[in-house]
Write an enzyme that holds these catalytic residues in place. Structure first.
Site, mmCIF file in Angstrom:
data_model
loop_
_atom_site.group_PDB
_atom_site.id
_atom_site.type_symbol
_atom_site.label_atom_id
_atom_site.label_comp_id
_atom_site.label_asym_id
_atom_site.label_seq_id
_atom_site.Cartn_x
_atom_site.Cartn_y
_atom_site.Cartn_z
ATOM 1 N N LYS A 543 -0.241 -4.806 2.268
ATOM 2 C CA LYS A 543 -1.068 -4.497 3.444
ATOM 3 C C LYS A 543 -2.480 -4.240 2.950
ATOM 4 O O LYS A 543 -2.700 -4.136 1.745
ATOM 5 C CB LYS A 543 -0.531 -3.281 4.196
ATOM 6 C CG LYS A 543 -0.310 -2.050 3.307
ATOM 7 C CD LYS A 543 0.325 -0.894 4.070
ATOM 8 C CE LYS A 543 1.825 -1.001 4.237
ATOM 9 N NZ LYS A 543 2.256 -1.429 5.573
ATOM 10 N N ARG A 544 -3.433 -4.122 3.871
ATOM 11 C CA ARG A 544 -4.784 -3.799 3.426
ATOM 12 C C ARG A 544 -4.794 -2.481 2.655
ATOM 13 O O ARG A 544 -3.969 -1.595 2.890
ATOM 14 C CB ARG A 544 -5.721 -3.718 4.639
ATOM 15 C CG ARG A 544 -6.113 -5.077 5.177
ATOM 16 C CD ARG A 544 -6.919 -5.860 4.165
ATOM 17 N NE ARG A 544 -8.249 -5.333 4.024
ATOM 18 C CZ ARG A 544 -9.322 -5.797 4.659
ATOM 19 N NH1 ARG A 544 -9.212 -6.842 5.472
ATOM 20 N NH2 ARG A 544 -10.491 -5.259 4.488
ATOM 21 N N LYS A 549 -3.007 4.391 4.268
ATOM 22 C CA LYS A 549 -1.785 3.620 4.009
ATOM 23 C C LYS A 549 -1.091 4.080 2.720
ATOM 24 O O LYS A 549 0.025 3.676 2.418
ATOM 25 C CB LYS A 549 -2.100 2.131 3.950
ATOM 26 C CG LYS A 549 -2.570 1.568 5.299
ATOM 27 C CD LYS A 549 -2.896 0.092 5.204
ATOM 28 C CE LYS A 549 -3.533 -0.468 6.466
ATOM 29 N NZ LYS A 549 -2.566 -0.748 7.547
ATOM 30 N N THR A 651 2.992 -4.012 11.401
ATOM 31 C CA THR A 651 3.781 -5.182 11.793
ATOM 32 C C THR A 651 4.479 -5.773 10.573
ATOM 33 O O THR A 651 5.509 -6.427 10.706
ATOM 34 C CB THR A 651 2.893 -6.255 12.464
ATOM 35 O OG1 THR A 651 1.685 -6.387 11.719
ATOM 36 C CG2 THR A 651 2.566 -5.872 13.894
#
Ligand code: 26Q
Length: 806
Positions: A543-544, A549, A651
């Protein structure tokens, strides 16, 4: 569509002759790719034309999805699949002496997006077309997509992504549909017979030229459109008078500044910067897109009163929210509506999706910037603000002291989320928790004023690309067990539950996963010269890169395991491969340091004799859609470990679950709904809840240092950031250390460390019992149908757009 293999071969040879003038023996993979896409596009164009005629005739309501990003990735395979031609094409290519996978790889990813929001838009287009719904995308044809990430000495370096170098096979330029967009200048109002006429003078003229990409649905007749706008200069709008040639140089300046508008995609996600060019891009998208929609509408209808019955405009976050004042401008200045009627039409046509509650990501534009770039739009925003604040004052007296917080314009800034809520008929979040946070916290006052507008639409992903296409072996096993119904009705995957305990099915699933892991291992060996063990746990964090995160939390776990192995050469652990893929925004220093820390950790772990057979850490360069497609089918464990409350949905979590990976995750975003579906035994949850995070933020009682002091494992890990562990004179990670201890660990990495380590131990125990692991894996696949974007899109279609299958 059905074609025999021979028919396909004939079409192929024919195209090769008429476009490239070569024989098949001479054709390279790239030429084969171009030929397949050309012949496929021919077939698609016929359907496309039919759809357009049909849509005009029937005059059904249309939805337009406005988004600054469409992260399409490659289209070749999904177009073939959706047209029912994938198998025959592959067989034909083989017959002609090509390796299909090699041929498809020639397509450059269309990287017109940063991450989740852009990929969501692409999944939505696939579902709209596959459900036969009249819904289209409106975006920008950036000359450069998201930067290419190159790793140099473990650091991220950004290179331009010139994706149009080879022609983009799927687009069609429609010069005759070009429209004009106006910037700058000044506006005067003239009052005549109680009517205002608006004069806009000395503006800069920009030509917006559309490039259309056909969007093919799975086994459906309709072909929808993604319209991408490109900015061009208008030589004719310039008068060349000066004999000294000044005009010519002015023209070149103007041309350069115009072409900049659709030059590149801003590489920031979850962080807002008030850049003038970005504002230009947003207005360019909105103004061009809206003009072409209204032109079409006008060709069929006398009055704009009907607009809300015929058109829905969905805005993907606030980025296209200028569509609200722009529609007001057209209705009032050009169509001569009064304010109230124009407002009624606008607020019954526009709907807004929110994707974040992070304060640093919320868009706020300086009033001065908007005033000078878009003088008329600014006047309209001022009026919207004025009337909105008045209505609060009179209709919601108990909110009077909140007006300053709710205003659209305050402290010389325009709050785009406020504008979007006030100017639309629907406001949705992207997962249950996220929508609740909007309603009860971040947008609480707005929810009091407009309770009927707020609703939830939990995100989804297209199961056609993310299961059927990327993991065909798994798809075949599923079909072998439960039939092929699930492809049209993904909820039917639930039938797999019957096989969760079935030893023979478990074995099949295990074999597929193993083969996928071997394929990924071979890819990594070829591209990174790193050997990974397909029998190890593939622990995947893709993911980024962002503080919230918490790639850092994963790294701390890795460094902790490293320490255990070093301290005890006999330490028993199931071998693990930690796979990372992430791009950092170029100006986000902390994120870039974390990338460097991942690669530095990989160096240590992969080369120490104490760990090298137990652990491997791989950072995969240039993470993008087509790389995700290789990693996801091979994943065992899905890392979804954001600070609770911060990830609106996620997602990737859905894609990984659908491919049989188990989730280790916090109770955040859509993880909660995944957990609700599979039950707590089939997911590894840990960490603070969102309410606990909010409590800490409110009461200010969090002390990162106390946790550091009380946990020896954490101290051992963190002290490596300061000492000579990573390199003898290295202090480059001290910033990370300071952000945790001196800035009090904004993302609660230290606070969640203990419970994360415990959850990881639970992962390992479970993995040791393969039967139990496989049962959980099948259970996850069985419940993943809910997360098909077909479900999401049906909800939008029924509850927001009121559009129907064509
Ligand atoms: C805004 C202004 C100026 C420059 C850039 C931006 C900008 C660009 C992209 C701001 C945000 C983004 C992207 C946000 C994003 O991808 N959000 C993610 O959306 C997903 C789909 O809903 C969610 O699953 C993720 O949780 C959310 O982080």
């Amino acid at each position: 569509m059905s074609l025999s293999q021979q028919e396909f071969i004939d079409l192929f040879n024919d195209k090769l002759t008429t476009t490239l003038g070569i024989r098949v023996e001479e054709a390279t993979n790239k030429e084969a790719y171009q030929t397949v896409s050309l012949l496929l596009k021919d077939i698609i164009l016929r359907k496309w034309q039919l759809t357009q005629t049909n849509q005009l005739e029937t005059d059904e309501k249309q939805m337009y999805y406005f988004s600054m990003e469409f992260l399409l990735g490659r289209l070749i395979e999904s177009n073939l699949l959706n047209m029912g031609l994938l198998e025959v094409c592959e067989n034909a290519l083989k017959e002609l002496g090509f390796e299909p996978a090699q041929v498809f790889t020639e397509e450059h990813d269309a990287g017109l997006g940063n991450g989740g929001l852009g990929r969501l838009a692409a999944c939505f287009l696939d579902s709209l077309a596959s459900l036969n719904l009249p819904g289209h995308g409106v975006g920008i044809r950036y000359k450069y997509g998201l930067f290419q990430q190159k790793m140099v000495d473990g650091y991220q370096v950004e290179l331009p992504d010139y994706w149009l170098n080879d022609d983009y096979m799927w687009e069609t330029k429609r010069s005759e549909k070009a429209v004009e967009v106006h910037f700058g200048g000044h506006v005067t109002l003239e009052k005549k017979d109680n009517q205002y006429t608006v004069h806009h003078q000395n503006y800069e003229r920009v030509l917006a030229v559309p490039y259309d990409v056909p969007i093919v649905g799975y086994e459906t007749d309709a072909v929808n459109t993604l319209r991408l706008w490109s900015a061009e200069s208008m030589p004719n709008s310039f008068h060349f008078h000066s004999p000294k040639g000044h005009d010519y140089y002015h023209y070149l300046d103007y041309k350069r500044s115009v072409e900049q508008i659709s030059e590149f995609l801003y590489p920031d996600d979850s962080y807002y910067e008030g850049k003038l060019l970005r504002l230009k891009q947003q207005y360019f998208l909105v103004s061009a897109g809206l003009q072409s929609i209204l032109k079409r509408f006008k060709s069929k209808h006398q009055s704009f009163q009907l607009l809300p019955q015929k058109v829905s405009l969905q805005i993907n976050d606030t980025h296209p929210s200028l569509i609200i004042p722009e529609l007001m401008r057209i209705l009032m200045d050009e169509e001569k509506f009064g304010w109230d009627d124009a407002w009624e039409i606008t607020t019954s046509t526009v709907a807004y999706t929110n994707h974040t509650t992070l304060v640093e990501a919320l868009e706020k534009w300086p009033t001065e910037m908007v005033k000078s770039l878009l003088p008329r739009i600014y006047m309209i925003i001022e009026e919207i603000n004025e009337r909105f604040c008045q209505s609060i004052y009179f209709d919601f007296p108990h909110l009077r002291e909140k007006i300053a917080d709710m205003a659209i314009i305050s402290y010389e800034q325009i709050h785009m989320a406020h504008l979007a809520i006030v100017g639309s008929y629907s406001v949705n979040g992207v997962a249950k928790l996220h929508t609740d946070i909007l309603k009860n916290r971040e947008m609480k006052n707005f929810y009091t004023v407009f309770p009927e507008r707020f609703n939830n639409k939990t995100n989804g992903i297209t199961h056609r690309r993310w299961l059927l296409n990327v993991n065909r072996d798994l798809a075949n096993k599923i079909t072998g067990a439960i039939g092929e119904n699930w492809i049209q009705e993904p909820r039917e995957l639930i039938q797999l539950i019957k096989y969760a305990d079935d030893a023979s099915f478990q074995k099949q699933i295990a074999e597929v996963k193993h083969t996928n892991k071997e394929k990924l291992a071979a890819y990594i060996k070829e591209h990174y010269q790193i050997t990974i063990n397909p029998n190890s746990i593939f622990d995947v964090h893709i993911k980024r890169l962002h503080g919230y995160k918490r790639q850092l939390l994963n790294l701390f776990h890795i460094l902790h395991l490293y320490q255990l192995c070093v301290d005890n050469p006999n330490y028993q652990m199931v071998p693990r491969t930690f796979i990372f893929g992430a791009k950092a925004a170029p100006g986000y220093h902390f994120a870039k340091q974390v990338i460097k820390l991942i690669t530095a950790t990989a160096e240590k772990v992969n080369n120490n004799p104490a760990t090298k057979d137990k652990m491997k850490v791989v950072f995969l360069e240039n993470y993008k859609v087509s790389l995700a497609e290789k990693i996801i089918p091979a994943a065992d464990l899905s890392e979804q470990i954001s600070t609770a409350s911060k990830e609106a949905s996620g997602t990737g979590n859905m894609k990984l679950m659908m491919n049989g990976a188990l989730t280790i995750g916090t109770l955040d975003g859509a993880n909660i709904e995944i957990s609700d579906m599979v039950g707590p035994k089939n997911i590894f949850t840990f960490g603070l809840t969102s309410d606990q995070v909010f409590d800490y933020q409110k009461n200010g009682q969090y002390r990162a240092r106390d946790i550091y002091n009380s946990d020896k494992r954490l101290r051992e890990v963190m002290d490596k950031l300061l000492g000579t562990f990573f390199s003898p004179d290295d202090v480059e990670f001290k910033n990370i250390y300071y952000s945790l201890l001196y800035n009090n660990d904004e993302y609660f990495v230290l606070r969640d460390f203990d419970s994360y380590v415990e959850a990881q131990q639970h992962v390992e125990q479970t993995y040791r019992n393969q039967q139990s692991w496989l049962k959980k894996s099948i259970t996850n696949m069985a419940h993943s149908g809910k997360f098909s974007s077909d479900r999401t899109i049906s909800e939008y279609a029924n509850q927001i757009w009121d559009i129907h299958p064509q």
